[in-house]
Design an enzyme around this catalytic site. Sequence first.
Site, PDB file in Angstrom:
ATOM      1  CG  ASP A 146       1.029  28.771 -10.870  1.00 52.61           C
ATOM      2  OD1 ASP A 146       2.075  28.651  -9.837  1.00 52.61           O
ATOM      3  OD2 ASP A 146       0.198  27.775 -10.621  1.00 52.61           O
TER       4      ASP A 146
HETATM    5  C1  GLC Z   1      -3.630  28.579 -12.492  1.00 54.60           C
HETATM    6  C2  GLC Z   1      -3.442  28.148 -11.516  1.00 54.60           C
HETATM    7  C3  GLC Z   1      -3.274  28.457 -10.388  1.00 54.60           C
HETATM    8  C4  GLC Z   1      -2.635  29.773 -10.252  1.00 54.60           C
HETATM    9  C5  GLC Z   1      -3.310  30.762 -11.740  1.00 54.60           C
HETATM   10  C6  GLC Z   1      -2.470  32.455 -11.904  1.00 54.60           C
HETATM   11  O1  GLC Z   1      -5.550  28.953 -12.296  1.00 54.60           O
HETATM   12  O2  GLC Z   1      -4.448  26.702 -11.247  1.00 54.60           O
HETATM   13  O3  GLC Z   1      -2.571  27.710  -9.312  1.00 54.60           O
HETATM   14  O4  GLC Z   1      -2.687  31.304  -8.884  1.00 54.60           O
HETATM   15  O5  GLC Z   1      -3.870  30.238 -12.999  1.00 54.60           O
HETATM   16  O6  GLC Z   1      -1.148  31.523 -12.612  1.00 54.60           O
END
Ligand code: GLC
Length: 741
Positions: A483
């Site tokens: 993300d």
């Molecule tokens: C958090 C989010 C997830 C994402 C991860 C890596 O755990 O909930 O959706 O894939 O971060 O960024």
Amino acid sequence: MKFGHFDDDAREYVITTPRTPLPWINYLGSEAFFSLVSHTAGGYSFYKDAKLRRITRYRYNNVPADSNGRYYYIKEGSTIWNPGWQPTQTELDFYECRHGLGYSIITGKKNGLAARLELFVPVGDNCEIDRLVLTNESDVPKSFTVFSYVEFCLWNAVDDSTNFQRNFSTGEVEVEGSTIYHKTEYRERRDHYALFTVNTPIDGFDTSRDAFLGAWRSNANPEVVENGRCTNSVAHGWAPVGVHQVNVTLQPGESRSLIFVLGYIENPEDEKWAAPGVINKTRAQAMAARYATDAQVDAALARLHAHWNNLLSTYAVRSSDEKLDRMVNIWNQYQCMVTFNMSRSASYYESGTGRGMGFRDSCQDLLGFVHLIPARARERILDIAATQFPDGSAYHQYQPLTKKGNMDIGSGFNDDPLWLIAAVYAYLGETGDYSILDEPVDFDNDHSLAQPLLEHLRRSFGYLRTHKGPHGLPLIGRADWNDCLNLNCFSDTPGESFQTTGPSEGPVAESVFIAGMYVKYGNEFAEILDSTAHTDEAAAVRAEVAEMEHTVLTAGWDGSWFRRAYDAYGHVVGGQECEEGQIFIEPQGMCVMAGIGVNTGEAVTALQSVKDKLDTKYGIVLLQPAYTKYHLELGEISSYPPGYKENAGIFCHNNPWVSCAETVVGHGDRAFEIYKKTCPAYIEDISEIHRTEPYVYSQMVAGCDAATFGEAKNSWLTGTAAWTFVDVSQYILGIQPTLAG
Ligand code: GLC
Ligand code: GLC
């Protein structure tokens, strides 16, 4: 250093000192009523939604830590103590907390008096039971007073902690017999109230926090407890609480149990009132009557144990390694169930007021619980799919209460659609229930757009097929699984959301990680098509997949590992030419799991690069070298200090991908070595470094670039639970559900 130990026969973790590095918690409840409970009895309860129906008040990020819970004070002479140590922190002669499956037992002893507090939420009911058993272990009679204490939340947890100009005037309670009713807003638009009761006549009560604590005090030294007597206060506004006073005398060797019930009641509109201004208590009285005796509580506990025995009987291993057995048979599956129940809503790091359910998170969580509760996995798949857009893209999040997509964050996370295929394939492999594919499912929650679930999968795959960039790799959109890799964002304004700033879709930035998913889940989609007699379509999907595999091995290959992405300028992310962030973990795991480069050697080379460049004693870091500067073109990933979170932290979720990948190339020992590095039971001995609970996974462990290397954060609600279970059960132990059985 350890702060307790596992008791595998009881399926408990036993904490032997209250002074753990951080609060170590457990979850009570599995349907609608939930409680978080720490090893010192901190935490809170809610009904279904941790934001909108919060029953008791909790103060996140407070000092002292973990403030507010269900507290039981014992005053014997001038000594005041709590069985869970908090909040008085009076030194105990004995302390122990046993966190078990859906229950916790906290025992404290002081001056020959033992207090054993059992906490659980009964299966099928909307309450928490706190049974406090007091035993006189001395040889003289003892007289003492017990005070209970909960602080009520005025239902909406956000409003409750912000809108004081209104809230300080709205609080209302009723007291009848031994029961305290919290009925704020019941007079107008609510049909629900809370109750806090005890199964014995009481010697006093308080419902006003100010009256109970006294001016300028805290719950560490309530005036009422010090004085030894309640004031029978009735709260009008300010902060309603529930306090019972029970005077107890015990002969040597004698025990007495007090059963407290904290419950949630809903009344139909036409049954709200018993008399003008007097709430209808019929349902509350019935609830109290269900737990009025020890025999009833014992029976409810037995039902809870049976519930968990049943769940955990589906998959079990017996090996020569007790740590492996305890993780597989107990704690990893337990965490998978908790993650199913909570998604990312309420933990000690998730405030219960933020994001709803994640599309990708929920699909991946399902991989870890589908074998435990297939029927609810089915329901969950249909709920998630109904939030998908007609073009195959997806809302990134949706609200559990309404099950509708969340407009604030919208769409544009281009890995999302493919996770739906992963979830459905896992469901089919586990159950063989192909009828789910014919189930009509809305698009964007619009019934008029409903199509069979199979069509949703088609559009998932189709979305990525039709959204490729200059190299033929999938466009990344706002971000993929990571993300924080925001290649179309270009945010330079403090406070702006990295997730929603900039265009949701850029025409250039591409993701090698999504390409790996495209191959892995494209192949799974093709298998589903074959199994449903769509043979031509399956062949067409496989042709697409083969083309993508070729693209990954050319544009996505950096010589010794898989590249991560191309940014909005078309520059490589995760390649040798990069100044920072030369190699990332995610594409190595996902591409090899997908089988890319397995026959041609790149897979083994990529995994060797992971070992050489990313591996540490506490796990594999997300990238190297860590970003030391903010890169406008990369986004949030470079906003974290080096070694934390996505910027070269050990992001536990993607370690199992590499472990799975190692099994794909036949490196079983290396796979198990990776598994053990982040696995709670294997690192219990370094609890003073790791700091979070030694029985569950955390989202992140600080990486080698961080000052606090090895320190974990964000325990419990993480996709790590599901993926490590997939890794150990399917890849390491090798029980793989396929469409063929
Ligand atoms: C958090 C989010 C997830 C994402 C991860 C890596 O755990 O909930 O959706 O894939 O971060 O960024
Ligand atoms: C609150 C509002 C104010 C309003 C008053 C009476 O104080 O802030 O604007 O006039 O209530 O309703």
